[in-house]
Design a protein around this motif. Structure first.
Motif: not given
Length: 456
Positions: A40-46, A273-280, A283-285, A322-331
């Motif tokens: 499934r698509s990744a839940a938005v965890l920002m 947690d804070k920095i990881s969400h910022r990176i996430y 990465e989406k941007e 782009c496809k690889a980055t999308e998968r990385r964000i999901f992971d």
């Protein structure tokens, strides 16, 4: 547990509230046992902005940050009153991994009434334990029911580390209050919550946990009403606050060290947690920019006849990245962020546990102090002090036994999350490297062809 087949295991008897049974592996922990990938698509965890909710809106939360403390001094009637029996109850020895309780949370359903809208989840339990009337149960539960269970576990076991529930907030700007990502994120968290309880050598035998898994809705509602009355709970809360204000004079060094550890752990895990969400978020941007970047080369190629091949290859390479980055964000959203955030919630649970232990100790200290100043009622005070000494010993033994188990699970969970994330990062960079190396190869081939054509 999702997709996991169930095979009945030999039943190892154990008393409710005791550690003697084979109720769970007690091992490290995934806790939920579910597959880390469900397609499934990744839940938005920002990190969202937080909105306060009324009590009637419990079912709008994605994760629960329930900071309210239950009765700090209340022990279950089933709990032993002597230090020796408490040591036996909370001595978590290594046992064979004979899992005999399997729980799945799935099939969310939306319910709309004239008063409220809420989600229920199907909770399916399969077991070979003799204390259950059947080998399989299926009930539906809403978020308020999970919250009730957590409160009852804290009340019965004030110095055990109860797994955290998802937090109570919604995200500003959410288009749908119950969109698919919202519901799936919470389902996974509730699934993990129940399975962590099932894997705990003491909590797994809690009577309220059994009722939660087996009772139909009307039976659970009736069971909830059997708890202490409002005035009784208010009196217990007042005594707990009074004990907290007095503070602890004789806290053992080992619990001071635990308290210091919790403070440091909380600070560091919250920062990660804070920095990881910022990176996430970044990465989406970055992915959004890349999606606009690639087509630009394709459009440009239409007006550059001599560069058309090179420009199209660049556009293709960017699309692959782009496809690889999308998968990385999901992971990232599936592998690292949920684990780190769960332990942010655990840090708050730990602070509550340490506070409850101190409150029990403070109550004992106040009675001892009263005995030194009062010339009357000494016999009554002496009796109360004896009971409180046993209660403090019980609380200390419970916390010490659960502390090592929790730390081992935490370390295993964090190491596994970091290892998986490292493997995903390596795979991502290898894909991007191979993509751009292929571009260089095509450019070299094109250059050789041009040289060959230029020769007379």
């Amino acid at each position: 547990m999702d997709g996991e087949s169930w095979v009945p295991q030999p039943f190892s008897p154990g008393p409710p509230g005791g550690a003697g049974g084979g109720g769970g592996s007690g091992g490290a922990g995934s806790g939920s046992g579910e597959s880390p990938r469900d397609g499934r698509s990744a839940a938005v965890l920002m990190q969202p902005e937080v909105l306060d909710l009324d009590e009637d809106e419990d079912d709008l939360e994605v994760f629960s940050k329930d900071a309210s403390l239950m009765d700090m001094n209340s022990f279950s009637p089933m709990m032993p009153t002597s230090p020796l029996s408490m040591i036996n109850q909370y001595k978590f020895e290594d046992e064979p991994d004979l899992k005999d309780l399997f729980i799945t949370v799935d099939d969310p359903e939306s319910h709309i009434t004239t008063i409220e809208t809420f989600i229920t989840y199907r909770v399916t339990t399969k077991t070979s334990r003799g204390e259950f009337d059947s080998s399989e149960f299926e009930v539906r539960r809403r978020y308020q029911d999970f919250l009730w269970l957590k409160g009852k576990l804290e009340e019965a076991h004030p110095t055990l580390i109860i797994p955290p529930l998802p937090e109570k907030f919604i995200m500003k700007g959410m288009v749908e209050r119950f969109n698919d990502d919202f519901i799936e994120t919470r389902r996974k968290a509730l699934h993990k919550f129940l399975n962590r309880i099932a894997d705990h050598p003491t909590l797994t035998f809690n009577e309220d946990f059994k009722v939660f898994l087996t009772a139909q809705a009307w039976e659970l509602s009736s069971h909830k009403k059997q708890g202490p009355g409002l005035l009784s709970r208010m009196g217990q809360t007042v005594r707990a606050v009074a004990s907290s204000v007095r503070g602890v004079k004789n806290r053992p060094d080992e619990f001071t060290e635990m308290n210091d550890y919790v403070g440091t752990f909380s600070h560091e895990i919250n920062l990660i947690d804070k920095i990881s969400h910022r990176i996430y978020k970044e990465e989406k941007e970055y992915l959004d920019e890349m999606r606009e970047y690639g087509p630009t080369y394709t459009w440009w190629s239409a007006s550059e006849e001599d560069l058309v091949d090179s420009l199209k290859v660049v556009a293709s390479c960017i699309d692959k990245c782009c496809k690889a980055t999308e998968r990385r964000i999901f992971d990232l959203s599936e592998t690292l962020l949920p684990v780190v955030h769960e332990y942010v919630l655990y840090s708050e649970i730990l602070m509550g546990v340490m506070k409850r232990r101190d409150q029990i100790q403070a109550e004992l200290d106040s009675k001892v102090e009263a005995l030194n100043y009062k010339k009357v009622e000494k016999e009554l005070l002496t009796e109360e002090i004896g009971k409180l000494e046993d209660k403090v010993e019980c609380a200390n033994n419970a916390l010490k036994a659960d502390w090592g188990r929790w730390k081992q699970n935490m370390q295993n969970d964090i190491k596994l999350a970091f290892t998986e994330m490292a493997e995903k990062n390596i795979s991502y960079y290898e894909q991007c490297l191979a993509t751009w190396e292929s571009f260089l190869t095509t450019q070299t081939d094109l250059r050789l062809e041009e040289i060959s054509e230029d020769k007379p």
